[in-house]
Structure formats: structure tokens, C-alpha cells
Design an enzyme around this catalytic site. Sequence first.
Site, PDB file in Angstrom:
ATOM      1  N   GLU A 102      -8.741 -14.164   5.299  1.00  0.00           N
ATOM      2  CA  GLU A 102      -9.256 -12.794   5.436  1.00  0.00           C
ATOM      3  C   GLU A 102      -9.793 -12.296   4.094  1.00  0.00           C
ATOM      4  O   GLU A 102      -9.242 -12.631   3.038  1.00  0.00           O
ATOM      5  CB  GLU A 102      -8.117 -11.905   5.958  1.00  0.00           C
ATOM      6  CG  GLU A 102      -8.407 -10.427   6.033  1.00  0.00           C
ATOM      7  CD  GLU A 102      -9.464 -10.040   7.062  1.00  0.00           C
ATOM      8  OE1 GLU A 102     -10.607 -10.520   6.935  1.00  0.00           O
ATOM      9  OE2 GLU A 102      -9.152  -9.241   7.960  1.00  0.00           O
ATOM     10  N   ASP A 103     -10.847 -11.503   4.133  1.00  0.00           N
ATOM     11  CA  ASP A 103     -11.442 -11.003   2.894  1.00  0.00           C
ATOM     12  C   ASP A 103     -10.562  -9.958   2.215  1.00  0.00           C
ATOM     13  O   ASP A 103     -10.274 -10.052   1.030  1.00  0.00           O
ATOM     14  CB  ASP A 103     -12.862 -10.455   3.132  1.00  0.00           C
ATOM     15  CG  ASP A 103     -12.930  -9.419   4.248  1.00  0.00           C
ATOM     16  OD1 ASP A 103     -11.888  -9.108   4.874  1.00  0.00           O
ATOM     17  OD2 ASP A 103     -14.040  -8.910   4.504  1.00  0.00           O
ATOM     18  N   ASP A 106      -6.425  -3.744   3.656  1.00  0.00           N
ATOM     19  CA  ASP A 106      -6.417  -2.370   3.165  1.00  0.00           C
ATOM     20  C   ASP A 106      -5.173  -1.667   3.709  1.00  0.00           C
ATOM     21  O   ASP A 106      -4.111  -1.710   3.084  1.00  0.00           O
ATOM     22  CB  ASP A 106      -7.741  -1.721   3.607  1.00  0.00           C
ATOM     23  CG  ASP A 106      -7.940  -0.328   3.062  1.00  0.00           C
ATOM     24  OD1 ASP A 106      -7.124   0.117   2.237  1.00  0.00           O
ATOM     25  OD2 ASP A 106      -8.917   0.334   3.464  1.00  0.00           O
ATOM     26  N   PHE A 155     -13.534   1.249  -3.086  1.00  0.00           N
ATOM     27  CA  PHE A 155     -14.321   0.525  -2.089  1.00  0.00           C
ATOM     28  C   PHE A 155     -15.208  -0.494  -2.797  1.00  0.00           C
ATOM     29  O   PHE A 155     -15.935  -0.155  -3.726  1.00  0.00           O
ATOM     30  CB  PHE A 155     -15.184   1.500  -1.273  1.00  0.00           C
ATOM     31  CG  PHE A 155     -15.890   0.808  -0.146  1.00  0.00           C
ATOM     32  CD1 PHE A 155     -15.224   0.544   1.048  1.00  0.00           C
ATOM     33  CD2 PHE A 155     -17.208   0.388  -0.284  1.00  0.00           C
ATOM     34  CE1 PHE A 155     -15.867  -0.121   2.081  1.00  0.00           C
ATOM     35  CE2 PHE A 155     -17.851  -0.281   0.748  1.00  0.00           C
ATOM     36  CZ  PHE A 155     -17.177  -0.538   1.936  1.00  0.00           C
ATOM     37  N   ARG A 168     -23.561  -8.067   1.264  1.00  0.00           N
ATOM     38  CA  ARG A 168     -22.756  -9.293   1.418  1.00  0.00           C
ATOM     39  C   ARG A 168     -23.268 -10.430   0.551  1.00  0.00           C
ATOM     40  O   ARG A 168     -22.524 -11.330   0.181  1.00  0.00           O
ATOM     41  CB  ARG A 168     -22.781  -9.775   2.887  1.00  0.00           C
ATOM     42  CG  ARG A 168     -22.155  -8.829   3.879  1.00  0.00           C
ATOM     43  CD  ARG A 168     -21.978  -9.548   5.222  1.00  0.00           C
ATOM     44  NE  ARG A 168     -21.722  -8.627   6.320  1.00  0.00           N
ATOM     45  CZ  ARG A 168     -20.530  -8.118   6.624  1.00  0.00           C
ATOM     46  NH1 ARG A 168     -19.484  -8.417   5.888  1.00  0.00           N
ATOM     47  NH2 ARG A 168     -20.386  -7.301   7.645  1.00  0.00           N
TER      48      ARG A 168
HETATM   49  P1  5GP Z   1      -7.340  -2.535   7.320  1.00  0.00           P
HETATM   50  O1  5GP Z   1      -7.136  -2.687   8.792  1.00  0.00           O
HETATM   51  O2  5GP Z   1      -6.448  -3.429   6.491  1.00  0.00           O
HETATM   52  O3  5GP Z   1      -7.233  -1.100   6.878  1.00  0.00           O
HETATM   53  O4  5GP Z   1      -8.835  -2.850   7.031  1.00  0.00           O
HETATM   54  C1  5GP Z   1      -9.295  -4.092   6.874  1.00  0.00           C
HETATM   55  C2  5GP Z   1     -10.806  -4.115   6.993  1.00  0.00           C
HETATM   56  O5  5GP Z   1     -11.425  -2.937   6.434  1.00  0.00           O
HETATM   57  C3  5GP Z   1     -11.336  -5.254   6.193  1.00  0.00           C
HETATM   58  O6  5GP Z   1     -11.359  -6.443   6.950  1.00  0.00           O
HETATM   59  C4  5GP Z   1     -12.712  -4.759   5.822  1.00  0.00           C
HETATM   60  O7  5GP Z   1     -13.591  -5.020   6.883  1.00  0.00           O
HETATM   61  C5  5GP Z   1     -12.558  -3.273   5.683  1.00  0.00           C
HETATM   62  N1  5GP Z   1     -12.357  -2.867   4.268  1.00  0.00           N
HETATM   63  C6  5GP Z   1     -11.257  -2.334   3.714  1.00  0.00           C
HETATM   64  N2  5GP Z   1     -11.439  -2.060   2.408  1.00  0.00           N
HETATM   65  C7  5GP Z   1     -12.695  -2.459   2.125  1.00  0.00           C
HETATM   66  C8  5GP Z   1     -13.478  -2.448   0.899  1.00  0.00           C
HETATM   67  O8  5GP Z   1     -13.061  -2.037  -0.178  1.00  0.00           O
HETATM   68  N3  5GP Z   1     -14.742  -2.946   1.000  1.00  0.00           N
HETATM   69  C9  5GP Z   1     -15.255  -3.429   2.174  1.00  0.00           C
HETATM   70  N4  5GP Z   1     -16.504  -3.888   2.147  1.00  0.00           N
HETATM   71  N5  5GP Z   1     -14.554  -3.454   3.331  1.00  0.00           N
HETATM   72  C10 5GP Z   1     -13.281  -2.970   3.295  1.00  0.00           C
HETATM   73 MG    MG Z   2     -12.441  -8.183   7.370  1.00  0.00          MG
END
Ligand code: 5GP
Ligand code: MG
Length: 178
Positions: A102-103, A106, A155, A168
Amino acid sequence: MKTVRVKDKDFSLYMSEATIVERVKEVASKIDADYRDSKPLFLVVLNGSFVFAADLLRNIDFPCEISFIKMSSYQGTSSTGKVKQLLGLNESIEGRTVIIVEDIIDTGYTMQELVNLLNEKNPEQVVITALFVKPNNIKVPLNIDYKCFEIENDFIVGYGLDYDGYGRNLSDIYKVVE
Ligand code: 5GP
Ligand code: MG
């Protein structure tokens, strides 16, 4: 300081590709040592993880399968409301070691949902690998087995991550200028 404009926002250089790749190689060699004998299935979470996965997996040196999934959410008709779905998982994962790639994590809600969906299919174990984690924002208990970097709540874009679909293709990581 190097800045770029993505759509309608300015971003400043945050982490170079060289720094990322060096750390990704370190994490890959840990995974390589830990899972060398388990013939795992790597599950790459699209879209954001495609660059990370390409660098990580080219440093894995044992037999493995690689597949790609996507999470989708929609409003269900039941009172439970939002239902997330797993798109593209065609392999049976029963009895297998699954390593999620996973990238960024958050709040952790997406990852928690994914782990729950996978666990319904009776894998041997589910392992989490993340390029970035925002520890100050996590809202759910998650055991993140491998994380490359912990970052602040900024972000970020680049190296596969997008802002509204753009950015990207940037080689390095940039953070939004507030
Ligand atoms: P979570 O469910 O953990 O809150 O969110 C995860 C998803 O939110 C990640 O897979 C990504 O798509 C998006 N996301 C959260 N923080 C960032 C960020 O700093 N930059 C980007 N581009 N996407 C983010
Ligand atoms: Mg993602």
C-alpha cells in the site's frame, strides 16, 4: 526549494526518489528474509502503489505471485450504509500468505477494511507493507508489519501518489504548500 504546480496547488520537494528507493530496498530485503519460504501472494493496492510496488518487488528475490486490487465504495441499500468492495482479486487466498503493498496509511480505515475483507477468505496470514504512514492520524488499531517512512500529516504527491488524479508521474515526493 524546488516547487511544482499540480492542478491548482503548489507543492515543494519533500523526499527524493533516491532516498525513497534506498529505504525501499532495505525493507525489501527484510521481507525477502522473512517470507522467502512461504510463496506469498503480493497484493498491490491500486492506483497509488504502482511505483512503490515496482521498486519493492524488483528487490524480492524468491518465488512469489503478484496481483493487483482496488477498493471501491458505494452507498448500499441497507441501513448499514457505506459498503466497500474488493475489485480484481481473482486468486484464491485460502491458506496462503498475503502481503499487502500500500502507498500510504492515513486514518487506517481503508487498510482495516481491506484486511477484514481478506480475512473473510481464510488466508494463512495477512501482512501489511506501507510506503508511508501518518502515525498522528491513525484512528484504528493496525499492526503494520513493514513501513518505509513515518511522516507528518501533510498531503503529499508523486512517486505514484496523486492530487485529484495528477502528479503520479513525479519521480520525487512533494508536499502541499499551505
Ligand atoms: P485512510 O483510509 O488510511 O485514511 O486513507 C488512505 C488513502 O487516502 C490512501 O490510500 C490514499 O489514497 C489517500 N491518502 C491519504 N493521505 C494521502 C496523501 O498525503 N497524499 C495522497 N496523494 N493520498 C493520500
Ligand atoms: Mg491507496
